[in-house]
Design a protein around this motif. Structure first.
Motif, PDB file in Angstrom:
ATOM      1  N   GLU A 247       0.825  -1.206   0.000  1.00  0.00           N
ATOM      2  CA  GLU A 247       0.000   0.000   0.000  1.00  0.00           C
ATOM      3  C   GLU A 247       0.861   1.257   0.000  1.00  0.00           C
ATOM      4  OE1 GLU A 247      -3.741  -1.996   2.419  1.00  0.00           O
ATOM      5  OE2 GLU A 247      -2.439  -0.575   3.467  1.00  0.00           O
ATOM      6  N   THR A 248       1.914   1.268   0.806  1.00  0.00           N
ATOM      7  CA  THR A 248       2.795   2.439   0.885  1.00  0.00           C
ATOM      8  C   THR A 248       3.511   2.682  -0.437  1.00  0.00           C
ATOM      9  OG1 THR A 248       3.111   2.138   3.258  1.00  0.00           O
ATOM     10  CG2 THR A 248       4.763   3.453   2.097  1.00  0.00           C
ATOM     11  N   VAL A 249       4.069   1.625  -1.035  1.00  0.00           N
ATOM     12  CA  VAL A 249       4.787   1.764  -2.307  1.00  0.00           C
ATOM     13  C   VAL A 249       3.856   2.319  -3.386  1.00  0.00           C
ATOM     14  CG1 VAL A 249       5.892   0.480  -4.191  1.00  0.00           C
ATOM     15  CG2 VAL A 249       6.493  -0.024  -1.829  1.00  0.00           C
ATOM     16  N   ILE A 250       2.659   1.745  -3.504  1.00  0.00           N
ATOM     17  CA  ILE A 250       1.712   2.185  -4.540  1.00  0.00           C
ATOM     18  C   ILE A 250       1.209   3.591  -4.244  1.00  0.00           C
ATOM     19  CG2 ILE A 250      -0.550   1.749  -5.569  1.00  0.00           C
ATOM     20  CD1 ILE A 250       0.064  -1.254  -5.305  1.00  0.00           C
ATOM     21  N   THR A 251       0.861   3.880  -2.981  1.00  0.00           N
ATOM     22  CA  THR A 251       0.356   5.209  -2.622  1.00  0.00           C
ATOM     23  C   THR A 251       1.379   6.288  -2.932  1.00  0.00           C
ATOM     24  OG1 THR A 251      -1.100   4.339  -0.899  1.00  0.00           O
ATOM     25  CG2 THR A 251      -0.472   6.652  -0.725  1.00  0.00           C
ATOM     26  N   GLU A 252       2.619   6.097  -2.500  1.00  0.00           N
ATOM     27  CA  GLU A 252       3.652   7.112  -2.730  1.00  0.00           C
ATOM     28  C   GLU A 252       3.912   7.319  -4.218  1.00  0.00           C
ATOM     29  OE1 GLU A 252       4.768   9.183  -0.394  1.00  0.00           O
ATOM     30  OE2 GLU A 252       3.360   8.092   0.884  1.00  0.00           O
ATOM     31  N   TYR A 253       3.928   6.248  -4.986  1.00  0.00           N
ATOM     32  CA  TYR A 253       4.145   6.372  -6.426  1.00  0.00           C
ATOM     33  C   TYR A 253       2.986   7.117  -7.097  1.00  0.00           C
ATOM     34  CZ  TYR A 253       4.384   5.266 -11.357  1.00  0.00           C
ATOM     35  OH  TYR A 253       4.398   5.369 -12.722  1.00  0.00           O
ATOM     36  N   LEU A 254       1.749   6.739  -6.772  1.00  0.00           N
ATOM     37  CA  LEU A 254       0.603   7.391  -7.416  1.00  0.00           C
ATOM     38  C   LEU A 254       0.474   8.856  -7.004  1.00  0.00           C
ATOM     39  CD1 LEU A 254      -2.115   4.579  -7.390  1.00  0.00           C
ATOM     40  CD2 LEU A 254      -0.708   5.368  -9.309  1.00  0.00           C
ATOM     41  N   LYS A 255       0.865   9.203  -5.781  1.00  0.00           N
ATOM     42  CA  LYS A 255       0.863  10.619  -5.367  1.00  0.00           C
ATOM     43  C   LYS A 255       1.757  11.433  -6.293  1.00  0.00           C
ATOM     44  CE  LYS A 255      -0.007  10.234  -0.423  1.00  0.00           C
ATOM     45  NZ  LYS A 255       0.578  10.367   0.924  1.00  0.00           N
ATOM     46  N   ARG A 256       2.950  10.894  -6.582  1.00  0.00           N
ATOM     47  CA  ARG A 256       3.878  11.594  -7.482  1.00  0.00           C
ATOM     48  C   ARG A 256       3.364  11.591  -8.921  1.00  0.00           C
ATOM     49  NH1 ARG A 256       7.568   8.080  -5.481  1.00  0.00           N
ATOM     50  NH2 ARG A 256       8.005   7.309  -7.568  1.00  0.00           N
ATOM     51  N   ALA A 257       2.922  10.434  -9.390  1.00  0.00           N
ATOM     52  CA  ALA A 257       2.537  10.287 -10.799  1.00  0.00           C
ATOM     53  C   ALA A 257       1.265  11.065 -11.147  1.00  0.00           C
ATOM     54  CB  ALA A 257       2.353   8.811 -11.147  1.00  0.00           C
ATOM     55  N   LEU A 258       0.318  11.100 -10.230  1.00  0.00           N
ATOM     56  CA  LEU A 258      -0.953  11.783 -10.491  1.00  0.00           C
ATOM     57  C   LEU A 258      -0.979  13.202  -9.947  1.00  0.00           C
ATOM     58  CD1 LEU A 258      -3.390   8.841  -9.639  1.00  0.00           C
ATOM     59  CD2 LEU A 258      -2.694   9.620 -11.917  1.00  0.00           C
ATOM     60  N   ASN A 259       0.023  13.554  -9.150  1.00  0.00           N
ATOM     61  CA  ASN A 259       0.119  14.872  -8.543  1.00  0.00           C
ATOM     62  C   ASN A 259      -1.141  15.206  -7.740  1.00  0.00           C
ATOM     63  OD1 ASN A 259       1.581  17.165  -7.915  1.00  0.00           O
ATOM     64  ND2 ASN A 259       0.754  18.314  -9.640  1.00  0.00           N
TER      65      ASN A 259
END
Length: 124
Positions: free
Chosen positions: A70-82
């Protein structure tokens, strides 16, 4: 949100030969498609920008730890989707060698949309 539709099985753009137009997805279907494409891009895979992509190795190495996934996906999507994003693992199954074979997540974009999607395995 509206995007050109991508076939879930072949990853090809869907084109209607009968009328000569592209098929489209809208709203949550477009968001789910975008997230699935983002999560399918491994960190360092894009030659011209090795900083793009999700760290799939962290997901593989921590396959038994939903909190890490969950942490890996959440942090990545925060950056990718802004955008502010939360991710919750809803299904996580393994084979005999502890490899993730089925991963489903629920993604919420703050005050906007939420989608449930199959990330790995299962029926598309």
């Amino acid at each position: 949100m509206k995007s050109i539709k991508v076939d879930q099985n072949t990853n090809d753009i869907v084109f209607s030969h009968s009328n000569g137009t592209f098929d489209y997805v809208k709203d949550n279907d477009a968001l789910a498609q975008k997230i699935k494409i983002l999560l399918g891009t491994n960190l360092g895979e894009i030659i011209w920008d090795r900083t793009e992509g999700v760290d799939q190795n962290s997901i593989i190495l921590n396959g038994k730890r939903p909190d890490v996934i969950e942490t890996v996906i959440t942090e990545y999507l925060k950056r990718a989707l802004n955008k502010f994003v939360t991710c919750k693992v809803t299904t996580l199954d393994f084979d005999k060698k502890n490899r993730v074979t089925n991963l489903q997540i629920a993604v919420n974009l703050h005050n906007e949309s939420s989608v449930n999607l199959q990330v790995i395995g299962g029926d598309h």
